[in-house]
Design a protein around this motif. Structure first.
Motif, PDB file in Angstrom:
ATOM      1  N   ASP A 260      17.074 124.804  76.775  1.00  0.00           N
ATOM      2  CA  ASP A 260      17.256 123.550  77.495  1.00  0.00           C
ATOM      3  C   ASP A 260      17.246 122.414  76.484  1.00  0.00           C
ATOM      4  OD1 ASP A 260      16.734 121.118  78.902  1.00  0.00           O
ATOM      5  OD2 ASP A 260      16.031 122.258  80.625  1.00  0.00           O
ATOM      6  N   TYR A 261      18.381 121.749  76.308  1.00  0.00           N
ATOM      7  CA  TYR A 261      18.514 120.707  75.285  1.00  0.00           C
ATOM      8  C   TYR A 261      17.566 119.536  75.549  1.00  0.00           C
ATOM      9  CZ  TYR A 261      20.757 117.297  72.183  1.00  0.00           C
ATOM     10  OH  TYR A 261      21.004 116.365  71.207  1.00  0.00           O
ATOM     11  N   SER A 262      17.498 119.076  76.781  1.00  0.00           N
ATOM     12  CA  SER A 262      16.642 117.932  77.095  1.00  0.00           C
ATOM     13  C   SER A 262      15.167 118.284  76.887  1.00  0.00           C
ATOM     14  CB  SER A 262      16.881 117.457  78.530  1.00  0.00           C
ATOM     15  OG  SER A 262      16.582 118.485  79.460  1.00  0.00           O
ATOM     16  N   ASN A 263      14.799 119.528  77.205  1.00  0.00           N
ATOM     17  CA  ASN A 263      13.424 119.960  76.970  1.00  0.00           C
ATOM     18  C   ASN A 263      13.124 120.011  75.478  1.00  0.00           C
ATOM     19  OD1 ASN A 263      10.803 121.157  77.812  1.00  0.00           O
ATOM     20  ND2 ASN A 263      11.603 122.969  76.770  1.00  0.00           N
ATOM     21  N   PHE A 264      14.090 120.449  74.693  1.00  0.00           N
ATOM     22  CA  PHE A 264      13.930 120.471  73.236  1.00  0.00           C
ATOM     23  C   PHE A 264      13.677 119.065  72.702  1.00  0.00           C
ATOM     24  CE2 PHE A 264      16.305 119.995  69.126  1.00  0.00           C
ATOM     25  CZ  PHE A 264      15.332 120.552  68.318  1.00  0.00           C
ATOM     26  N   ILE A 265      14.487 118.102  73.137  1.00  0.00           N
ATOM     27  CA  ILE A 265      14.317 116.722  72.677  1.00  0.00           C
ATOM     28  C   ILE A 265      12.923 116.220  73.049  1.00  0.00           C
ATOM     29  CG2 ILE A 265      15.157 114.361  72.862  1.00  0.00           C
ATOM     30  CD1 ILE A 265      17.110 116.202  71.465  1.00  0.00           C
ATOM     31  N   ARG A 266      12.515 116.485  74.273  1.00  0.00           N
ATOM     32  CA  ARG A 266      11.234 115.996  74.761  1.00  0.00           C
ATOM     33  C   ARG A 266      10.066 116.642  74.003  1.00  0.00           C
ATOM     34  NH1 ARG A 266      12.139 117.136  79.440  1.00  0.00           N
ATOM     35  NH2 ARG A 266      11.019 119.116  79.702  1.00  0.00           N
ATOM     36  N   MET A 267      10.101 117.972  73.825  1.00  0.00           N
ATOM     37  CA  MET A 267       9.009 118.661  73.164  1.00  0.00           C
ATOM     38  C   MET A 267       8.948 118.317  71.680  1.00  0.00           C
ATOM     39  SD  MET A 267       7.546 120.058  75.630  1.00  0.00           S
ATOM     40  CE  MET A 267       6.292 120.853  74.647  1.00  0.00           C
ATOM     41  N   LYS A 269       9.886 115.517  70.248  1.00  0.00           N
ATOM     42  CA  LYS A 269       9.343 114.166  70.102  1.00  0.00           C
ATOM     43  C   LYS A 269       7.844 114.146  70.370  1.00  0.00           C
ATOM     44  CE  LYS A 269       9.934 109.386  71.631  1.00  0.00           C
ATOM     45  NZ  LYS A 269      10.694 108.454  72.511  1.00  0.00           N
ATOM     46  N   ARG A 270       7.396 114.912  71.350  1.00  0.00           N
ATOM     47  CA  ARG A 270       5.967 114.921  71.676  1.00  0.00           C
ATOM     48  C   ARG A 270       5.143 115.503  70.531  1.00  0.00           C
ATOM     49  NH1 ARG A 270       2.227 118.438  73.781  1.00  0.00           N
ATOM     50  NH2 ARG A 270       3.708 120.102  74.251  1.00  0.00           N
ATOM     51  N   ILE A 271       5.653 116.554  69.896  1.00  0.00           N
ATOM     52  CA  ILE A 271       4.886 117.250  68.863  1.00  0.00           C
ATOM     53  C   ILE A 271       5.060 116.611  67.482  1.00  0.00           C
ATOM     54  CG2 ILE A 271       4.679 119.447  67.621  1.00  0.00           C
ATOM     55  CD1 ILE A 271       5.379 120.810  70.316  1.00  0.00           C
ATOM     56  N   VAL A 272       6.284 116.249  67.144  1.00  0.00           N
ATOM     57  CA  VAL A 272       6.565 115.715  65.810  1.00  0.00           C
ATOM     58  C   VAL A 272       6.369 114.203  65.757  1.00  0.00           C
ATOM     59  CG1 VAL A 272       8.312 115.561  63.985  1.00  0.00           C
ATOM     60  CG2 VAL A 272       8.169 117.614  65.403  1.00  0.00           C
ATOM     61  N   GLY A 273       6.570 113.536  66.892  1.00  0.00           N
ATOM     62  CA  GLY A 273       6.370 112.093  66.935  1.00  0.00           C
ATOM     63  C   GLY A 273       7.634 111.281  66.972  1.00  0.00           C
ATOM     64  N   ILE A 274       8.763 111.899  66.613  1.00  0.00           N
ATOM     65  CA  ILE A 274      10.062 111.227  66.645  1.00  0.00           C
ATOM     66  C   ILE A 274      11.104 112.211  67.168  1.00  0.00           C
ATOM     67  CG2 ILE A 274       9.571 109.598  64.777  1.00  0.00           C
ATOM     68  CD1 ILE A 274      11.004 111.472  62.861  1.00  0.00           C
ATOM     69  N   PRO A 275      12.237 111.731  67.714  1.00  0.00           N
ATOM     70  CA  PRO A 275      13.286 112.642  68.194  1.00  0.00           C
ATOM     71  C   PRO A 275      13.890 113.435  67.040  1.00  0.00           C
ATOM     72  CG  PRO A 275      13.592 110.410  69.051  1.00  0.00           C
ATOM     73  CD  PRO A 275      12.552 110.318  67.980  1.00  0.00           C
ATOM     74  N   PRO A 276      14.465 114.601  67.327  1.00  0.00           N
ATOM     75  CA  PRO A 276      15.015 115.439  66.257  1.00  0.00           C
ATOM     76  C   PRO A 276      16.132 114.772  65.471  1.00  0.00           C
ATOM     77  CG  PRO A 276      15.590 116.295  68.435  1.00  0.00           C
ATOM     78  CD  PRO A 276      14.545 115.266  68.646  1.00  0.00           C
ATOM     79  N   GLY A 277      16.958 113.954  66.139  1.00  0.00           N
ATOM     80  CA  GLY A 277      18.025 113.268  65.422  1.00  0.00           C
ATOM     81  C   GLY A 277      17.467 112.314  64.379  1.00  0.00           C
ATOM     82  N   GLN A 278      16.428 111.599  64.728  1.00  0.00           N
ATOM     83  CA  GLN A 278      15.792 110.678  63.784  1.00  0.00           C
ATOM     84  C   GLN A 278      15.114 111.438  62.654  1.00  0.00           C
ATOM     85  OE1 GLN A 278      13.179 107.828  65.652  1.00  0.00           O
ATOM     86  NE2 GLN A 278      12.305 107.146  63.717  1.00  0.00           N
ATOM     87  N   TYR A 279      14.491 112.586  62.997  1.00  0.00           N
ATOM     88  CA  TYR A 279      13.849 113.418  61.982  1.00  0.00           C
ATOM     89  C   TYR A 279      14.884 113.886  60.958  1.00  0.00           C
ATOM     90  CZ  TYR A 279      11.218 117.308  59.946  1.00  0.00           C
ATOM     91  OH  TYR A 279      10.592 118.176  59.056  1.00  0.00           O
TER      92      TYR A 279
END
Length: 285
Positions: A260-267, A269-279
């Motif tokens: 689930d792409y939206s779940n990936f983005i959400r999880m 950001k919650r764990i790493v602190g920033i969205p994957p694109g920004q990371y």
């Protein structure tokens, strides 16, 4: 090092380095986690088993662990005994100027080993005395800060890395650790090699021939956490590496096992602190 019967938390931070010496009368709750930074963990007191990948370290006074940014880990508290440790997190980039000038390899103890292997460093008595003196100097920086404190913290830490690498290079024999239970090790191996597959309890039950309820209970008893949190952190770790290596967010999502792409983005950001694109952007910049 004297153990005190009170809570305290000594912190000193620079942009690339965080030093934290704490004593807690009540140990905290912890889950599996990992950091972008490398970690030096010095144990002082408590009733703790430290898990790194598939190894379990029963901790005793003056045990020292080194952990890189790819190694999943957590503390498991066996009782409510007071807990004291010193933890340093640092950016690997901090030491690059020293390595380029002196060609020493200050990160060797973090990088020149297999994941989850040789994390514990055995210090001789004179090395322990030297390390304790460095910790005492760093503690004093926070108590009596000055304009030179950040520079001195970095200097003391570089001295510490030389000490750790000297000990690491002279003692690569496995030290007191134990593997997770054999039944659980096979499960962890399967998870590690099939992160992009379905890893529900129903699937694991069929693949490892172990009742799902027994598997869940065994995992919690052995690690103090849930198998779901372990799988999630393993997938986040895989996604971070994929993004670091240049894969786009969609590919990282799929290759790390997030359907689930939206779940990936959400999880993420919650764990790493920033969205994957920004990371990804930060790593490539």
């Amino acid at each position: 090092m004297e153990v005190l019967a009170l809570n305290f938390d000594i912190r000193y931070t620079t942009p690339q380095l965080q030093y934290n010496h704490k004593h807690l009368m009540q140990p905290p709750k912890m889950e599996f986690h990992l950091h972008d930074r490398y970690e030096v963990y010095f144990f002082i007191s408590g009733d703790v088993h430290f898990l790194i990948e598939k190894k379990v370290y029963p901790m005793a006074y003056a045990d020292l662990l080194i952990i890189n940014n790819r190694e999943l880990h957590k503390s498991t508290f066996r009782s409510d005994a007071p807990y004291e440790n010193i933890v340093i997190h640092f950016d690997p980039e901090l030491v690059q100027p020293f390595d380029s000038v002196f060609h020493y390899g200050l990160l060797d103890c973090f990088t020149n080993r297999a994941p989850g292997e040789h994390n514990k460093i055995q210090l001789h008595p004179d090395q322990l005395e030297e390390l304790l003196a460095l910790h005492k100097r760093i503690d004093a920086l926070q108590l009596l800060p000055s304009e030179e404190s950040g520079l001195l913290l970095t200097a003391y830490f570089i001295e510490m890395l030389v000490l750790l690498n000297r000990a690491f290079r002279h003692n690569l024999a496995p030290l007191s650790s134990s593997a997770v239970p054999e039944k659980l090790a096979s499960v962890l191996d399967y998870i590690d090699h099939h992160l992009d597959h379905d890893l529900t309890l129903e699937t694991l039950e069929k693949q490892v021939f172990m009742n799902r309820y027994y598997l869940s209970r065994l995992f919690r008893q052995s690690t103090g956490s849930t198998i779901h949190s372990y799988i999630l952190m393993k997938r986040i770790s895989r996604a971070k590496k994929l993004l670091h290596d240049g894969h786009n967010v969609t590919d990282a999502c799929q290759m790390a096992g997030f359907n689930d792409y939206s779940n990936f983005i959400r999880m993420f950001k919650r764990i790493v602190g920033i969205p994957p694109g920004q990371y990804r952007k930060q790593k490539w910049e």
